[in-house]
Scaffold this motif. Structure first.
Motif, short mmCIF file in Angstrom:
data_model
loop_
_atom_site.label_atom_id
_atom_site.label_comp_id
_atom_site.label_asym_id
_atom_site.label_seq_id
_atom_site.Cartn_x
_atom_site.Cartn_y
_atom_site.Cartn_z
N ASP A 3 0.82 -1.21 0.00
CA ASP A 3 0.00 0.00 0.00
C ASP A 3 0.85 1.26 0.00
OD1 ASP A 3 -2.39 -1.38 -0.07
OD2 ASP A 3 -2.58 -1.43 2.12
N CYS A 4 2.14 1.15 -0.38
CA CYS A 4 3.04 2.30 -0.47
C CYS A 4 3.23 2.67 -1.94
CB CYS A 4 4.39 2.00 0.16
SG CYS A 4 4.37 1.86 1.95
N LEU A 26 -5.62 8.33 -4.86
CA LEU A 26 -6.50 8.19 -3.70
C LEU A 26 -7.92 7.82 -4.09
CD1 LEU A 26 -5.19 11.14 -1.51
CD2 LEU A 26 -4.91 8.69 -1.08
N ASP A 29 -7.84 4.12 -4.16
CA ASP A 29 -7.89 3.53 -2.82
C ASP A 29 -7.46 4.60 -1.81
OD1 ASP A 29 -7.63 2.15 -0.44
OD2 ASP A 29 -6.69 0.39 -1.35
N ARG A 30 -8.40 5.03 -0.98
CA ARG A 30 -8.09 6.09 -0.03
C ARG A 30 -7.14 5.64 1.08
NH1 ARG A 30 -13.23 10.14 0.84
NH2 ARG A 30 -13.69 10.41 -1.38
N ALA A 31 -6.92 4.34 1.20
CA ALA A 31 -6.00 3.84 2.22
C ALA A 31 -4.55 3.84 1.76
CB ALA A 31 -6.40 2.42 2.64
N LEU A 32 -4.30 4.19 0.50
CA LEU A 32 -2.92 4.21 0.00
C LEU A 32 -2.07 5.20 0.78
CD1 LEU A 32 -3.16 4.12 -3.90
CD2 LEU A 32 -2.02 2.46 -2.44
N LYS A 33 -0.82 4.81 0.99
CA LYS A 33 0.17 5.71 1.58
C LYS A 33 1.04 6.24 0.45
CE LYS A 33 0.29 2.83 5.75
NZ LYS A 33 -0.49 1.70 5.17
N SER A 145 -2.39 -0.99 -4.42
CA SER A 145 -3.53 -1.31 -3.57
C SER A 145 -4.02 -2.74 -3.71
CB SER A 145 -4.69 -0.35 -3.87
OG SER A 145 -5.15 -0.54 -5.21
N LYS A 147 -5.58 -3.84 -6.40
CA LYS A 147 -6.74 -3.91 -7.30
C LYS A 147 -6.41 -4.75 -8.54
CE LYS A 147 -9.07 -0.78 -4.86
NZ LYS A 147 -10.27 -1.10 -4.07
#
Length: 285
Positions: A3-4, A26, A29-33, A145, A147
Motif C-alpha cells: 500500500d506504499c 486516492l 484507494d483512499r487507504a494508500l500511503k 492497492s 486492485k
C-alpha cells in the motif's frame, strides 16, 4: 502489496500536476500511503531520474510501487511499462531509459507493457499529454492497492528490449582511476561519481592520503588540484576539497561547507569525467 506508492517527477510543485496524481491514486484507494521521492528532477533529464531511483529504491519495503514520470516523449510511440526489480519493487514509468541504473546495478526480473485499454483513468482517452496522471498514477495505485496483480498490467516484454541509456564503467589503469560524475548531491553541491569504493581501495589507500583529481567535460578541462581522502567532511579544514565515500558506497568529491559544483561550474552526466591519481610524495620547499 505494501500500500506504499512513491512518486518522482520533473513537474515541480508550482502547479496542480502532482496534486492531480495524488487525487487519482486516492480515488483508486483512499487507504494508500503516498510519498514523494522528488519532484525536482531537472526538466527532461531521464538520466537523473534513473539515478535517483537507484539511490532510493532498495531502502523501501518489498512490493513498494514507484512511479517515475520524466517523459519528454509523452504522446509519442514510446511504451509505458511496469518493471519488477530483483529486490521485488515495481517501477511504473515510460520506457525511455528511466530504469537504466536499476537494471545495471540491481536487476530487473520482468517487464510488462501497460495495457491502456484496461489500465487508464476512465474518460481520459482523448488526452495525450498527461500520462503521469492518466496512466502511471492510475496503474501504480491499482497495483499498490492490490486492485490488479502485476500479471494484469499488460503483456510481458523482454527485459532486454527496454530502452537503456549508455553507462560507462570506472576503470583503474596504470595507477589512475578514470570514472564518471553521475549525479550531484544537489543541495550541498558534492559530486557523486561511479567509482566504487572497492575499486578505489585497490590504490591501497588510507585516510589522509593525497590524490590529484582532474575533471573534464566533452570539450575542456574544468578542474585539476590536489586533495586528501577523508572519512567525512570533518577530516578537512573549512573550504578545503576532499575525496570521501558517499552513502551509495561510491567516491564523492566535496568542499567542506561549500558547493564544489558551484565553485567550479561542474555538472553531471555522461560527458563529465573524473580522473584520480594517487600522489606518492609531496615536497614543499
Amino acid at each position: 502489496m505494501t500500500d506504499c506508492l512513491v512518486i518522482q517527477t520533473d513537474f515541480g510543485l508550482s502547479d496542480g500536476a502532482v496534486a492531480a496524481m495524488y487525487g487519482v491514486a486516492l480515488n483508486v484507494d483512499r487507504a494508500l500511503k503516498i510519498y514523494d521521492l522528488t519532484h525536482e528532477i531537472p526538466q527532461y533529464n531521464i538520466w537523473e531520474a534513473s539515478y535517483r531511483l537507484f539511490q532510493t529504491i532498495t531502502y523501501w519495503p518489498e512490493n513498494t510501487v514507484f512511479i517515475s514520470v520524466v517523459d519528454p516523449g509523452v504522446g509519442s510511440e514510446r511504451k509505458s511499462i511496469v518493471a519488477k526489480t530483483a529486490t521485488n519493487h515495481y517501477i511504473v514509468t515510460p520506457d525511455n531509459g528511466t530504469i537504466t541504473h536499476i537494471q545495471k546495478y540491481i536487476g530487473i526480473q520482468e517487464v510488462r507493457e501497460i495495457d491502456e485499454h484496461v489500465n487508464r483513468l476512465p474518460n481520459s482517452g482523448h488526452s495525450y499529454t498527461f500520462h503521469g496522471r492518466d496512466v502511471y498514477a492510475y496503474t501504480g495505485a491499482r497495483l499498490a492497492s492490490g486492485k490488479i496483480r502485476f500479471q494484469e498490467v499488460g503483456p510481458s516484454l523482454s527485459t532486454e528490449s527496454v530502452v537503456k541509456l549508455p553507462l560507462t564503467e570506472a576503470v583503474l589503469e596504470n595507477g589512475t582511476i578514470k570514472g564518471n560524475i553521475d549525479v550531484l548531491d544537489v543541495r550541498f553541491g558534492n559530486l557523486w561519481t561511479n567509482i566504487d569504493r572497492t575499486l578505489f581501495l585497490q590504490f591501497d589507500v588510507k585516510y589522509g592520503d593525497t590524490f590529484e583529481v582532474t575533471i573534464e567535460n566533452s570539450t575542456r578541462h574544468v578542474y585539476k588540484n590536489i586533495m586528501t581522502f577523508g572519512r567525512s567532511f570533518a577530516d578537512s579544514h573549512l573550504g578545503e576539497p576532499l575525496l570521501y565515500i558517499n552513502s551509495l558506497d561510491k567516491i564523492g568529491v566535496a568542499i567542506n561547507q561549500g558547493s564544489f559544483a558551484k565553485a567550479y561550474h561542474i555538472e553531471a552526466g555522461l560527458k563529465w569525467k573524473i580522473t584520480i591519481r594517487k600522489v606518492v610524495d609531496i615536497s614543499y620547499n
